[in-house]
Enzyme design. Sequence first.
Site, PDB file in Angstrom:
ATOM      1  N   ASP A 130       0.821  -1.206   0.000  1.00 48.80           N
ATOM      2  CA  ASP A 130       0.000   0.000   0.000  1.00 48.80           C
ATOM      3  C   ASP A 130       0.861   1.264   0.000  1.00 48.80           C
ATOM      4  O   ASP A 130       1.929   1.295   0.619  1.00 48.80           O
ATOM      5  CB  ASP A 130      -0.870  -0.035   1.274  1.00 48.80           C
ATOM      6  CG  ASP A 130      -1.829   1.134   1.374  1.00 48.80           C
ATOM      7  OD1 ASP A 130      -2.673   1.277   0.473  1.00 48.80           O
ATOM      8  OD2 ASP A 130      -1.728   1.907   2.353  1.00 48.80           O
ATOM      9  N   GLU A 137       1.351  -0.263  -4.921  1.00 51.62           N
ATOM     10  CA  GLU A 137       0.380   0.780  -5.243  1.00 51.62           C
ATOM     11  C   GLU A 137       1.111   2.096  -5.451  1.00 51.62           C
ATOM     12  O   GLU A 137       1.632   2.681  -4.500  1.00 51.62           O
ATOM     13  CB  GLU A 137      -0.648   0.953  -4.121  1.00 51.62           C
ATOM     14  CG  GLU A 137      -1.728   1.966  -4.509  1.00 51.62           C
ATOM     15  CD  GLU A 137      -2.326   2.737  -3.354  1.00 51.62           C
ATOM     16  OE1 GLU A 137      -3.362   3.371  -3.572  1.00 51.62           O
ATOM     17  OE2 GLU A 137      -1.764   2.733  -2.246  1.00 51.62           O
TER      18      GLU A 137
END
Length: 509
Positions: A209, A245
């Site tokens: 993330d 990401e």
Amino acid sequence: MKLLIVAVFIGLCLAQHNPNTKPNRTSIVHLFEWRWADIAEECERYLAPNGYGGVQISPPSESIVVTNPWHPWWQRYQPISYNLCSRSGTEEELKDMITRCNKVGLSIYVDAVINHMCGASGGEGNHSSCGSYFNANKEDFPSVPYSSWDFNDNKCRTDIENYSDVFQVRDCRLVSLLDLALEKDYVRGKVAEYMNKLIDMGVAGFRVDACKHMWPGDLHNVYGRLKSLNTTWFLPGTKPFIYQEVIDLGGESVKASEYFELGRVTEFKHSAKLGTVIRKWDKEKLSYLKSWGEGWGFMPSQKAMVFVDNHDNQRGHGAGGASVLTFWDSRLYKIASGLMLAHPYGVTIVMSSYRWDRHLVNGKDQNDWMGPPSNANGSTKAVPINPDSTCGDKWICEHRWRQIRNMVIFRNVVNGQPLSNWWDNGNNQIAFSRGSKGFIVINNDDCELNVMLDTGLPVGTYCDVISGDKSGDRCTGKRVSVGSDGRATFHISHTEEDPFIALHADSKL
Ligand SMILES: *[C@@H]1O[C@H](CO)[C@@H](O)[C@H](O)[C@H]1NC(C)=O
Ligand SMILES: *[C@@H]1O[C@H](CO)[C@@H](O)[C@H](O)[C@H]1NC(C)=O
Ligand SMILES: *[C@@H]1O[C@H](CO)[C@@H](O)[C@H](O)[C@H]1NC(C)=O
Ligand SMILES: *[C@@H]1O[C@H](CO)[C@@H](O)[C@H](O)[C@H]1NC(C)=O
Ligand SMILES: *[C@@H]1O[C@H](CO)[C@@H](O)[C@H](O)[C@H]1NC(C)=O
């Protein structure tokens, strides 16, 4: 000998770009916010028999518990510790799920939140998913433990305000989230310990993330500390798959390309552009997809993770804006999914969502925070399966929609085959084959499609897997006859619910 050493070395470097799925299983499904017990069942009863390769799970680490607003989905992106109890279940349930999914050939990918802990205004107490104490005001997280020494306060104590400034983007706080000092050996060690525990439990890799907000050098160090995968399920020496990401629609100070060497990267342009083309916005047409992929300024295919929508941009978070297609636009969503899964570009992730009460005010959803279907005490509800194999209780289960599930199988069947036999009408009718293994025809125009095309397929009668299924030597959908010259006639009305046809080697009758 030298050549062999070089080959082994390249193999190791590239390993983290390989999804570690079983052979000829090409797609991952993101079972957003599902409970571990339900994922285990889904691997066994649905994903394995239908050719899925793996599951991206929601963050398993202990997170803050927020009650105002009421248990929002984003609370899981605010870690309190690396204990493995979460809204999706206990550590035992997580372990059981990983084992059961591996047993039926499904790989598990963990959404790893390692850039930050909870928000600066997270308060003090035990309002966390395992009940651990923390104090956000003092940056005290005793269950890791992290203290104020482990955050980037010496570099920046404010929120990111200027996205043109890479130092702010990586050292300041993303929407107030307390920013970990990943340059510290201690922090790197704690993060790697967390990821290695999951590797030992049998996961195949990680979605990492918020990578834009971490320095590639720090990530390089953390990834370098990761063990090889558990040899109960994977070949000795297999490195975890890493996909990062990084939201880069162009014009950013942080570029997706800075992360290519480390693993794959999410290609958000694919999501935004696919929606634009299928909605026919900005004068885009399907015929322009002839150069889809790198030809559209996307990252190299072997670096890309692609999706029609993800959990962020389906609710207006992250990037991509209004063009992003979701289950709310189901007809166009199915066409977009069919295209993505038929096209050789990237590694594909299918989104599986839950419904929430959308409340758009001037294009902004006031309810974009809403969490999954839950009980009165805030715990996540189980996913009930209806007799017709759809999901109940607001779980959408796009991955069970026939058109999407059958295109996942299509992608497996055509794996490794080049895109060929391209045809278009100069507008929104297109067709292409994947070598001699599969063929897709799409009509997104406002008129009928009536045309004879070179399919590249061997002679025979094929079952269209969009309008139905092949079962034994029967077909519940349309049948298409391919001649000995590989040609076939297609009729697709623009008024059909699903204005596309897909045939493949395993749908031959
Ligand atoms: C993968 O699929 C291709 C094409 O269908 C087939 O030739 C090949 O044997 C398959 N490989 C494995 C390992 O199943
Ligand atoms: C709060 O957490 C601490 C340590 O994490 C624990 O010792 C204590 O019992 C918890 N208190 C409550 C009320 O759960
Ligand atoms: C934002 O950062 C960039 C790069 O450091 C700088 O050129 C620009 O002046 C900054 N903008 C503001 C408003 O401070
Ligand atoms: C690998 O997984 C198996 C099965 O879950 C487990 O028994 C074993 O301890 C794991 N290996 C490591 C190194 O943790
Ligand atoms: C929350 O409610 C559900 C359903 O009523 C129940 O099964 C569960 O045990 C409850 N959890 C807690 C922590 O009370």
